[in-house]
Design a protein around this motif. Structure first.
Motif, PDB file in Angstrom:
ATOM      1  N   ASP B  92       0.794  -1.183  -0.018  1.00 46.09           N
ATOM      2  CA  ASP B  92       0.096   0.002   0.171  1.00 46.09           C
ATOM      3  C   ASP B  92       0.887   1.323   0.137  1.00 46.09           C
ATOM      4  O   ASP B  92       0.681   2.270  -0.705  1.00 46.09           O
ATOM      5  CB  ASP B  92      -0.784   0.046   1.314  1.00 46.09           C
ATOM      6  N   LYS B  93       1.787   1.233   0.720  1.00 47.94           N
ATOM      7  CA  LYS B  93       2.814   2.157   0.852  1.00 47.94           C
ATOM      8  C   LYS B  93       3.399   2.487  -0.533  1.00 47.94           C
ATOM      9  O   LYS B  93       3.662   3.861  -0.924  1.00 47.94           O
ATOM     10  CB  LYS B  93       3.777   2.049   2.083  1.00 47.94           C
ATOM     11  N   ILE B  94       3.827   1.505  -1.001  1.00 49.77           N
ATOM     12  CA  ILE B  94       4.457   1.640  -1.989  1.00 49.77           C
ATOM     13  C   ILE B  94       3.402   2.213  -3.151  1.00 49.77           C
ATOM     14  O   ILE B  94       3.713   3.329  -4.047  1.00 49.77           O
ATOM     15  CB  ILE B  94       4.873   0.473  -3.034  1.00 49.77           C
ATOM     16  N   LEU B  95       2.320   1.821  -3.124  1.00 48.35           N
ATOM     17  CA  LEU B  95       1.322   2.502  -4.280  1.00 48.35           C
ATOM     18  C   LEU B  95       0.983   3.921  -3.784  1.00 48.35           C
ATOM     19  O   LEU B  95       0.860   4.764  -4.778  1.00 48.35           O
ATOM     20  CB  LEU B  95      -0.167   1.782  -3.960  1.00 48.35           C
ATOM     21  N   LEU B  96       0.825   4.062  -2.571  1.00 52.48           N
ATOM     22  CA  LEU B  96       1.018   5.620  -2.144  1.00 52.48           C
ATOM     23  C   LEU B  96       1.946   6.299  -2.501  1.00 52.48           C
ATOM     24  O   LEU B  96       1.765   7.463  -3.144  1.00 52.48           O
ATOM     25  CB  LEU B  96       0.662   5.544  -0.521  1.00 52.48           C
ATOM     26  N   VAL B  97       2.907   6.031  -2.678  1.00 53.69           N
ATOM     27  CA  VAL B  97       4.329   6.616  -2.928  1.00 53.69           C
ATOM     28  C   VAL B  97       4.255   6.897  -4.625  1.00 53.69           C
ATOM     29  O   VAL B  97       4.463   8.038  -5.029  1.00 53.69           O
ATOM     30  CB  VAL B  97       5.554   5.985  -2.626  1.00 53.69           C
ATOM     31  N   GLU B  98       3.852   5.797  -5.047  1.00 57.75           N
ATOM     32  CA  GLU B  98       3.553   6.068  -6.787  1.00 57.75           C
ATOM     33  C   GLU B  98       2.566   7.155  -7.239  1.00 57.75           C
ATOM     34  O   GLU B  98       2.965   8.198  -7.773  1.00 57.75           O
ATOM     35  CB  GLU B  98       3.282   4.761  -7.193  1.00 57.75           C
ATOM     36  N   ASN B  99       1.454   6.990  -6.309  1.00 59.31           N
ATOM     37  CA  ASN B  99       0.519   7.851  -6.645  1.00 59.31           C
ATOM     38  C   ASN B  99       0.690   9.215  -6.141  1.00 59.31           C
ATOM     39  O   ASN B  99       0.581  10.244  -6.820  1.00 59.31           O
ATOM     40  CB  ASN B  99      -0.622   7.553  -5.702  1.00 59.31           C
ATOM     41  N   ALA B 100       1.518   9.470  -5.111  1.00 62.23           N
ATOM     42  CA  ALA B 100       2.035  10.796  -4.874  1.00 62.23           C
ATOM     43  C   ALA B 100       2.852  11.469  -5.666  1.00 62.23           C
ATOM     44  O   ALA B 100       2.847  12.524  -6.007  1.00 62.23           O
ATOM     45  CB  ALA B 100       3.021  10.639  -3.315  1.00 62.23           C
ATOM     46  N   ASP B 101       3.735  10.593  -6.230  1.00 58.65           N
ATOM     47  CA  ASP B 101       4.724  11.011  -7.210  1.00 58.65           C
ATOM     48  C   ASP B 101       3.835  11.718  -8.414  1.00 58.65           C
ATOM     49  O   ASP B 101       3.932  12.725  -9.084  1.00 58.65           O
ATOM     50  CB  ASP B 101       5.442   9.959  -7.761  1.00 58.65           C
ATOM     51  N   LYS B 102       2.717  10.837  -8.763  1.00 65.09           N
ATOM     52  CA  LYS B 102       1.939  11.182  -9.856  1.00 65.09           C
ATOM     53  C   LYS B 102       1.091  12.575  -9.455  1.00 65.09           C
ATOM     54  O   LYS B 102       0.999  13.505 -10.404  1.00 65.09           O
ATOM     55  CB  LYS B 102       0.732  10.233 -10.190  1.00 65.09           C
ATOM     56  N   LYS B 121      -8.114  12.452  -4.342  1.00 64.25           N
ATOM     57  CA  LYS B 121      -9.119  11.733  -3.469  1.00 64.25           C
ATOM     58  C   LYS B 121      -8.737  10.140  -3.134  1.00 64.25           C
ATOM     59  O   LYS B 121      -8.984   9.700  -2.098  1.00 64.25           O
ATOM     60  CB  LYS B 121     -10.391  11.797  -4.196  1.00 64.25           C
ATOM     61  N   GLU B 122      -8.424   9.620  -4.232  1.00 64.39           N
ATOM     62  CA  GLU B 122      -7.860   8.069  -3.843  1.00 64.39           C
ATOM     63  C   GLU B 122      -6.843   8.264  -2.909  1.00 64.39           C
ATOM     64  O   GLU B 122      -6.898   7.200  -2.049  1.00 64.39           O
ATOM     65  CB  GLU B 122      -7.437   7.467  -5.383  1.00 64.39           C
ATOM     66  N   GLN B 123      -5.844   9.062  -3.107  1.00 71.06           N
ATOM     67  CA  GLN B 123      -4.717   9.069  -2.244  1.00 71.06           C
ATOM     68  C   GLN B 123      -5.154   9.256  -0.676  1.00 71.06           C
ATOM     69  O   GLN B 123      -4.718   8.759   0.344  1.00 71.06           O
ATOM     70  CB  GLN B 123      -3.714  10.192  -2.461  1.00 71.06           C
ATOM     71  N   VAL B 124      -6.125  10.337  -0.413  1.00 71.43           N
ATOM     72  CA  VAL B 124      -6.617  10.405   0.818  1.00 71.43           C
ATOM     73  C   VAL B 124      -7.244   9.289   1.344  1.00 71.43           C
ATOM     74  O   VAL B 124      -7.179   9.003   2.450  1.00 71.43           O
ATOM     75  CB  VAL B 124      -7.758  11.730   0.877  1.00 71.43           C
ATOM     76  N   THR B 125      -8.256   8.719   0.556  1.00 72.55           N
ATOM     77  CA  THR B 125      -8.794   7.214   1.196  1.00 72.55           C
ATOM     78  C   THR B 125      -7.699   6.354   1.448  1.00 72.55           C
ATOM     79  O   THR B 125      -7.890   5.453   2.208  1.00 72.55           O
ATOM     80  CB  THR B 125      -9.777   7.031  -0.071  1.00 72.55           C
ATOM     81  N   GLU B 129      -6.998   4.512   4.853  1.00 74.96           N
ATOM     82  CA  GLU B 129      -7.275   3.064   5.057  1.00 74.96           C
ATOM     83  C   GLU B 129      -5.815   2.576   5.491  1.00 74.96           C
ATOM     84  O   GLU B 129      -5.783   1.483   6.384  1.00 74.96           O
ATOM     85  CB  GLU B 129      -7.438   2.443   3.560  1.00 74.96           C
ATOM     86  N   VAL B 130      -4.866   3.275   5.262  1.00 75.35           N
ATOM     87  CA  VAL B 130      -3.507   2.660   5.537  1.00 75.35           C
ATOM     88  C   VAL B 130      -3.432   3.055   7.186  1.00 75.35           C
ATOM     89  O   VAL B 130      -3.027   2.149   7.995  1.00 75.35           O
ATOM     90  CB  VAL B 130      -2.314   3.317   4.902  1.00 75.35           C
ATOM     91  N   ALA B 131      -3.749   4.263   7.609  1.00 78.49           N
ATOM     92  CA  ALA B 131      -3.617   4.783   8.912  1.00 78.49           C
ATOM     93  C   ALA B 131      -4.719   3.866   9.688  1.00 78.49           C
ATOM     94  O   ALA B 131      -4.328   3.622  10.941  1.00 78.49           O
ATOM     95  CB  ALA B 131      -4.346   6.073   9.271  1.00 78.49           C
ATOM     96  N   GLU B 132      -5.964   3.488   9.349  1.00 79.67           N
ATOM     97  CA  GLU B 132      -6.891   2.621  10.119  1.00 79.67           C
ATOM     98  C   GLU B 132      -6.008   1.137  10.269  1.00 79.67           C
ATOM     99  O   GLU B 132      -5.992   0.561  11.407  1.00 79.67           O
ATOM    100  CB  GLU B 132      -8.239   2.500   9.227  1.00 79.67           C
ATOM    101  N   ASP B 133      -5.429   0.590   8.994  1.00 79.46           N
ATOM    102  CA  ASP B 133      -4.831  -0.700   9.148  1.00 79.46           C
ATOM    103  C   ASP B 133      -3.693  -0.570  10.178  1.00 79.46           C
ATOM    104  O   ASP B 133      -3.588  -1.456  11.208  1.00 79.46           O
ATOM    105  CB  ASP B 133      -4.142  -0.903   7.719  1.00 79.46           C
ATOM    106  N   ILE B 134      -3.041   0.499  10.258  1.00 79.95           N
ATOM    107  CA  ILE B 134      -1.713   0.672  11.219  1.00 79.95           C
ATOM    108  C   ILE B 134      -2.297   0.536  12.550  1.00 79.95           C
ATOM    109  O   ILE B 134      -1.815  -0.195  13.528  1.00 79.95           O
ATOM    110  CB  ILE B 134      -0.834   1.832  10.682  1.00 79.95           C
ATOM    111  N   ASN B 135      -3.185   1.398  12.772  1.00 80.99           N
ATOM    112  CA  ASN B 135      -4.010   1.457  14.089  1.00 80.99           C
ATOM    113  C   ASN B 135      -4.488   0.081  14.542  1.00 80.99           C
ATOM    114  O   ASN B 135      -4.234  -0.302  15.666  1.00 80.99           O
ATOM    115  CB  ASN B 135      -5.097   2.349  14.087  1.00 80.99           C
TER     116      ASN B 135
END
Lengths: 188, 259
Positions: B92-102, B121-125, B129-135
């Motif tokens: 997820d983090k990798i995806l997030l980073v990729e998206n963030a780059d975009k 919007k996708e990034q925020v969601t 999700e990641v935050a919830e998962d981590i929690n």
């Protein structure tokens, strides 16, 4: 009685000697001047009581080795450094008698024997001379040591006192008693 | 053989001859040989340095091992309990980073801006999700640790035991969790522990607190765990009552606490 010029030193010479000792305590290589100054004295003291010259040189070396390795224990008491060396020499000498089977020896000159016989108010002849030699060998170590120092080596009472670690007066008394005992043996 | 040899008028040795026999170098060499190695200054150079180096390395190794110790436990526990979650998070983090780059790359055309908003919007969601998962994962970890910690292997105690104990531990090294065993201080049947004093370090000083009953209050768990692990904890003045209502003072319990 003559005075040993090497032993009897002025306060300036004693202070100079003390500075040598202090520097030798820091660096043993600086013991050199003390070695040069006292080597002959210590050798003669040992050789006087031994018949083997080589062994006497060997024991003399041992004295200086002991002195150097124990120099940190030396404390200046206002007397020449040689008095400390003589005490080490005495101990090394007795060790040589024990361990190396060195022969206890009395070295006397005829002149000294003559002086002693004269003190005993006896006739100076070969018979008395032999009697005196025989009596000397019968004396106790303590008495013989003091007689040697006083009559054969011509040391002052002060010097004898410092070597034996007793007072000058005590050295006088000891010498007197030793000669009395020798006289008794001689008169028997 | 005579005890003492007497020599009369022996040939005297000359001062020059005696002086020629002087050999200060050999005396110095012999003195150096006599001096024990550990007394020589050069010994303190290399040996001292080597000792210092060994000490420093030991201290470094000890301190590093002390800091490393807790991490394997913390890592091992979730891996065994939740095996695949961390990998998913990493993806997820990798995806997030990729998206963030975009997202962070500047838009080339205006028509692309709408796509960027969607991506935001996708990034925020995704972030949520990641935050919830981590929690949830951290909560699970804590729960697992607590569950694990609560599992204490109780030691068997002989029935005719005359000494107080907690979870079968009479003395010596005791896990912190065992100290807070729900059954508390025990003795053999027919005896009930009515009070005791607990000697421990509260972070400021050593304190002695008296408690009624036989259980060490769980409120103390944090203090005990933080300040007393590796040290001694003493339970003294343990009083028990028997079936005839007679009160006994029992021997003290000394524990060395471990994790």
């Amino acid at each position: 009685m003559s005075v040993n010029p090497v032993y009897h030193q002025t306060s300036d010479i004693l202070q100079e000697e003390l500075s040598w000792i202090r520097s030798a305590k820091k660096d043993p290589e600086r013991f050199g001047p003390l070695y040069k100054k006292y080597h002959e004295q210590i050798f003669r003291y040992i050789y006087q009581r031994m018949d083997d010259e080589d062994l006497a040189f060997d024991v003399t070396s041992q004295v200086f080795i002991k002195a150097m390795s124990n120099l940190h224990k030396y404390e200046y008491r206002g007397v020449p450094f040689s008095s400390w060396l003589y005490r080490i020499a005495k101990s090394e000498l007795y060790q040589a008698y024990r361990d190396r089977k060195a022969r206890k020896t009395i070295n006397v000159e005829s002149m000294h024997l003559f002086e002693m016989i004269e003190e005993f108010e006896e006739e100076d002849n070969s018979k008395n001379k032999n009697r005196l030699i025989n009596c000397l060998s019968q004396l106790k170590d303590v008495d013989l040591q003091i007689i040697e120092m006083r009559y054969f080596e011509k040391r002052s009472y002060r010097e004898i006192g410092e070597i034996l670690d007793v007072t000058e007066n005590n050295a006088k008394v000891k010498a007197f008693r030793a000669i009395e005992r020798l006289k008794l043996l001689f008169m028997k | 053989m005579k005890k003492v040899k007497t020599l009369v008028d022996r040939e005297p040795l000359g001062s020059d001859y005696i002086a020629s026999k002087q050999n200060f170098e050999s005396i110095c060499t012999q003195v150096q040989q006599l001096t024990p190695t550990w007394k020589t200054p050069w010994f303190y150079g290399p040996v001292g340095l080597a000792t210092l180096a060994v000490c420093i390395s030991l201290v470094t190794v000890q301190s590093s091992s002390a800091t490393e110790k807790p991490t394997p436990q913390a890592q091992v526990l979730p891996k065994s309990d939740v095996p695949q979650k961390p990998e998913i998070i990493e993806e997820d983090k990798i995806l997030l980073v990729e998206n963030a780059d975009k997202v962070e790359s500047p838009p080339i055309e205006k028509s692309v801006s709408t796509q960027a908003e969607v991506a935001k919007k996708e990034q925020v969601t995704l972030e949520k999700e990641v935050a919830e998962d981590i929690n949830t994962q951290s909560k699970e970890r804590e729960a697992n640790i607590e569950n694990k910690a609560q599992v204490i292997t109780k030691r068997t105690v002989p029935k005719d035991n005359r000494f107080p104990h907690i979870a079968g531990y009479f003395t010596g090294e005791v896990p912190v969790e065992a100290l807070f065993d729900a059954d508390g201080i025990q003795l053999r049947e027919g005896y009930t522990i009515i009070s005791f004093d607990l000697n421990f370090y509260n972070g400021k000083s050593n304190v002695v607190e008296s408690y009624r009953g036989n259980v060490i209050p769980s409120e103390l768990k944090t203090i005990i765990r933080n300040y007393n692990v590796g040290n001694m904890v003493f339970i003294t003045n343990i009083k028990a009552i028997d079936e005839m209502d007679r009160i006994f003072v029992l021997p003290a319990i000394n524990y060395k606490l471990i994790h």
